[in-house]
Design a protein around this motif. Structure first.
Motif, short mmCIF file in Angstrom:
data_model
loop_
_atom_site.label_atom_id
_atom_site.label_comp_id
_atom_site.label_asym_id
_atom_site.label_seq_id
_atom_site.Cartn_x
_atom_site.Cartn_y
_atom_site.Cartn_z
N TYR A 176 0.77 -1.33 0.02
CA TYR A 176 0.05 0.02 -0.19
C TYR A 176 0.88 1.27 0.11
CZ TYR A 176 -3.98 -2.63 1.64
OH TYR A 176 -5.09 -3.70 1.60
N TYR A 219 -4.49 4.79 -0.18
CA TYR A 219 -5.52 5.52 0.63
C TYR A 219 -4.95 7.02 0.75
CZ TYR A 219 -8.45 1.31 1.41
OH TYR A 219 -9.09 0.18 1.14
N ARG A 255 -10.11 8.30 2.56
CA ARG A 255 -10.96 8.11 3.95
C ARG A 255 -10.71 9.18 4.61
NH1 ARG A 255 -11.54 2.34 4.65
NH2 ARG A 255 -12.45 1.72 2.41
N VAL A 256 -11.73 9.54 5.29
CA VAL A 256 -11.92 10.75 6.31
C VAL A 256 -11.73 10.32 7.64
CG1 VAL A 256 -13.52 12.55 6.71
CG2 VAL A 256 -13.62 11.58 4.40
N SER A 272 -6.50 3.71 12.31
CA SER A 272 -7.86 4.36 12.23
C SER A 272 -8.29 3.67 10.94
CB SER A 272 -7.46 5.63 12.14
OG SER A 272 -8.65 6.41 11.72
N LEU A 273 -7.44 3.69 9.96
CA LEU A 273 -7.70 3.08 8.27
C LEU A 273 -8.24 1.68 8.58
CD1 LEU A 273 -5.00 4.15 5.93
CD2 LEU A 273 -7.37 4.76 5.61
N GLU A 274 -7.78 0.89 9.50
CA GLU A 274 -8.11 -0.38 9.68
C GLU A 274 -9.61 -0.38 10.29
OE1 GLU A 274 -5.05 -3.21 11.06
OE2 GLU A 274 -3.76 -2.39 9.66
N GLY A 275 -10.06 0.64 10.94
CA GLY A 275 -11.39 0.71 11.58
C GLY A 275 -11.34 0.70 13.07
N ARG A 276 -10.17 0.99 13.56
CA ARG A 276 -9.91 0.89 15.12
C ARG A 276 -9.83 2.13 15.84
NH1 ARG A 276 -7.51 -4.04 13.62
NH2 ARG A 276 -5.80 -3.18 13.30
N PHE A 293 -2.97 -3.35 7.31
CA PHE A 293 -3.46 -4.81 7.43
C PHE A 293 -2.45 -5.80 7.09
CE2 PHE A 293 -7.04 -2.15 5.23
CZ PHE A 293 -7.87 -2.63 6.18
N MET B 19 -16.19 -2.55 2.63
CA MET B 19 -14.92 -1.80 2.33
C MET B 19 -13.80 -2.12 3.15
SD MET B 19 -16.58 2.01 2.63
CE MET B 19 -15.47 3.13 2.07
N GLU B 20 -12.64 -2.05 3.08
CA GLU B 20 -11.33 -2.52 3.82
C GLU B 20 -11.75 -1.24 4.97
OE1 GLU B 20 -7.71 -4.09 1.53
OE2 GLU B 20 -7.96 -1.80 1.28
N GLY B 21 -11.62 -1.98 6.23
CA GLY B 21 -11.58 -1.04 7.52
C GLY B 21 -12.84 -0.17 7.53
N THR B 23 -15.19 0.39 9.56
CA THR B 23 -16.00 1.03 10.68
C THR B 23 -16.17 2.57 10.70
OG1 THR B 23 -14.46 -0.91 12.09
CG2 THR B 23 -16.01 0.80 13.05
N PRO B 25 -15.96 4.75 7.86
CA PRO B 25 -16.91 5.03 6.82
C PRO B 25 -18.37 4.72 7.30
CG PRO B 25 -15.04 3.99 6.06
CD PRO B 25 -14.73 3.77 7.25
#
Lengths: 512, 158
Positions: A176, A219, A255-256, A272-276, A293, B19-21, B23, B25
């Protein structure tokens, strides 16, 4: 004949009324039967002249500013659309001393072109860098970036070529490129300006980074405080995809962020990008080995990536011929706070702080004497006027217990209280700490309390010694730069402005 | 702002969950749609992403942007960072808190205005800066900001 006029849609220009000016111009043109095309651009960065209206004439672009909607009728009377004389005329923008003395490597197009026109971008030298990279191939592209001496413009100053080589050499099925656009430092806005004013330069830089490292996905993580930049980058990516610039060898998305300063730290950004929760990761592993990832990831700042296309197009030699010592090339310096000529000024490294603040910036906006300058955001040191001969380069600032960071220069006049600024640094660290490591999470709160006691005049010597000790713990014991660097503003305030900590007994009301 | 609609929330989650990750979004999209993140939304997001509710709650509570309760229809975000401080942001913040009768993150008693701190809007060359209902404002002062809040047909304590 249609006259083309240019009005920024840059957030600072909009914050000063550019949308209202553009609307008033459009109405007035219709009312008077003048054939005008209004093109919304980025900003040149002369913020004190915003909203700036730039007119295409036979002698080049002629600018007027700062324009209020109430000035519009008068400008039409003066035939501004033919470059007519008017009190708001600033003449040819390229002849303006603030522009003329710059070397705009990274910001060459910003303010000039329609940010969302790929044709304009190409016409102004865009995509030449990528063409060169394709011709050179990955190895020689990487070599050119290394050779140019480009270092990370986010603040850490790590050599970009070395970071890319580490990613290139890592073996993985997927790699990435992550563009760090979480520009949270107060006094900085160059990332925002380039995203709003020349988004294809960022995209081109990312595509080149992908080519050089073998990464195929990208990203750009943009802070939520920048809705204009989010909209512009999102649209630019769609356009680039339709054009085939993205979506073939390399693709990317926006991504925001969600209002966490710490997410500007690269490992926190990846979390944060990974959703945590944006909590810092311990290094090693480096993101270049195991990043997003778990895959090899180059995390680069917006300005770093946007500087790459022109380095390839014009050659590493030209870039590294600029600058000083190990700080090569140009740096977009942001003059902010209490400064007369606030804005963006791109120049080779090596100008002194005094030249920037006094000669380019014109001293304070308030007209009072300059007392302190904070360089590099909330984690940067406060410099007194006596250090104005410090050259703007990574090593010179590090040598003085400071940092250039993302090159924001915030000017304060003589009403500033450095003890309060030191307290704010600790307060900010406490608010924004990710909580992972103890020195930062607890130390920042304790630091705030200790400074409160100093402000109240309670056992000042003892508490100053305690504060210095605490700063040493934060510096040496924190996991990342938030806790590690918050001593810079605190200790520099103590060192250079000791009178603010000792001078006067303060009332409780003085301590907010 | 439309009120909570479980079907709509489900559609939003479905549209983003691949989507990847996903949460952040998803949380942004849910908050954009309903103004805040409900308990039920946290449950649904946790189910969709195979996370625990605690994990999703952890994410929501970590980021300053996400709300667990609705804000007023008008939101003033006032910059508290250094460049704005250099141009009088501390005093302005004090004045606005007095005018609105609220502290940071508070909503006026009539429920119409919420005051939020923000650390930098990138408008440091035209400080002090603010954002009112998403619209950026530079070189603001107490009079300008109060007037702008009033034009939003908001009643502010004189």
């Amino acid at each position: 004949m249609t006259v083309r006029i240019f009005i920024p849609s840059d957030a600072a220009a909009v914050a000063l009324g550019a949308d209202e000016v553009a609307a008033a111009m459009a109405r007035e043109a219709v009312a008077r039967g003048v054939n005008l095309t209004i093109i919304r651009t980025g900003s040149y960065g002369l913020t004190w002249l915003e909203p700036l209206v730039d007119v295409e004439t036979a002698i080049g672009r002629v600018a007027y500013g700062p324009v209020n909607p109430t000035d519009v009728a008068g400008l039409f009377d003066a035939k501004f659309f033919e470059g007519g004389a008017h009190p708001l005329s600033v003449g040819r923008i390229d002849d303006h001393p603030f522009m003329k003395s710059q070397i705009r490597h990274t910001f060459s197009r910003c303010g000039r072109i329609d940010p969302l026109s790929l044709a304009d971008y190409r016409g102004a030298g865009g995509l030449r860098g990528l063409a060169q990279a394709v011709k050179l191939g990955p190895d020689a592209t990487l070599a050119a970036v290394t050779e140019s001496g480009l270092r990370g413009r986010g603040g850490a100053g790590f050599p970009t070529g070395i970071k890319w080589k580490t990613v290139k050499d890592a073996k993985a099925d997927l790699k990435y490129i992550v563009c760090n656009a979480d520009e949270g430092d107060s006094g900085t806005f160059s990332d925002r300006m380039i995203m709003e004013g020349d988004p294809f330069a960022v995209i081109e830089g990312m595509v080149i980074a992908g080519l050089a490292t073998g990464a195929t996905r990208g990203y750009i993580y943009i802070r939520s405080e920048y809705p204009g930049a989010v909209a512009c980058m999102t649209r630019a990516i769609q356009i680039a995809r339709t054009d085939g610039l993205l979506g073939v060898a390399f693709d990317m998305d926006v991504r925001v962020g969600a209002g966490a300063y710490i997410c500007g730290e690269e490992t926190s950004l990846l979390e944060s990008l990974e959703g945590r929760r944006g909590q810092v990761r311990a290094k090693p592993p480096l993101p270049a080995h195991a990043g997003l990832f778990g895959k090899p990831t180059a995390v680069n700042n917006v300005i770093t990536l946007a500087s790459v296309p022109a380095i390839l197009a014009e050659g590493a030699d030209k870039y590294k011929s600029l600058g000083t010592g190990r700080s090569l090339g140009t740096i977009p310096i942001q003059l902010a706070g209490n400064v007369k000529y606030a804005g963006l000024y791109e120049a080779p490294f090596g100008m002194t702080l005094g030249q920037l603040v006094m000669d380019i910036g014109g001293g304070t906006e308030s007209g009072r004497p300059v007392r302190a300058v904070q360089v590099g955001g909330p984690l940067g040191a406060y410099f007194p006027v006596s250090l104005f001969d410090t050259p703007f380069d990574y090593e010179a600032f590090a040598g003085l217990g400071g940092l250039i960071g993302h090159a924001g220069v915030v000017v304060f006049d003589d009403t500033v209280d450095l003890a309060r600024q030191a307290r704010f640094a600790m307060e900010f660290c406490a608010i924004e700490s990710c909580g992972k490591c103890t020195p930062c999470r607890i130390g920042s709160v304790r630091g705030q309390e200790v400074i409160d006691r100093i402000l109240k005049g309670v056992e000042v010597d003892k508490h100053i010694a305690l504060l210095e000790d605490l700063c040493s713990t934060l510096k040496l014991g924190s996991l990342c730069a938030l806790g590690g660097f918050v001593p810079f503003p605190v200790l520099s305030a103590l060192t250079h402005f000791p009178e603010d900590f000792r001078a006067r007994p303060r009332s409780l009301a003085d301590v907010a | 702002m439309p009120s909570w609609d479980e079907k709509r929330a489900g559609e939003i989650i479905d549209a983003h969950k691949a989507m990847e990750g996903a949460t952040l979004p998803i949380l942004h999209a849910v908050q954009d749609a309903f103004g805040f993140i409900t308990d039920r939304a946290i449950e649904m997001i946790a189910d969709a992403l195979n996370l625990s509710r605690a994990e999703v709650h952890g994410v929501v509570s970590f980021y300053h942007d996400f709300r667990r309760a609705p804000a007023g229809p008008h939101v003033i975000r006032l910059c508290r960072a250094e460049a704005c401080q250099a141009m009088g942001a501390d005093k302005l913040a004090q004045q606005m808190r007095e005018t609105l009768g609220v502290d940071w993150h508070g909503t006026t008693t009539d429920g119409r205005v919420t005051l939020e701190p923000v650390f930098c809007l990138g408008l440091c060359s035209c400080a002090p800066a603010a954002m009112l209902d998403g619209k950026v404002m530079g070189r603001v002062d107490h009079a300008k900001l109060t007037a702008a809040t009033l034009t939003g047909s908001t009643r502010v304590k004189a």
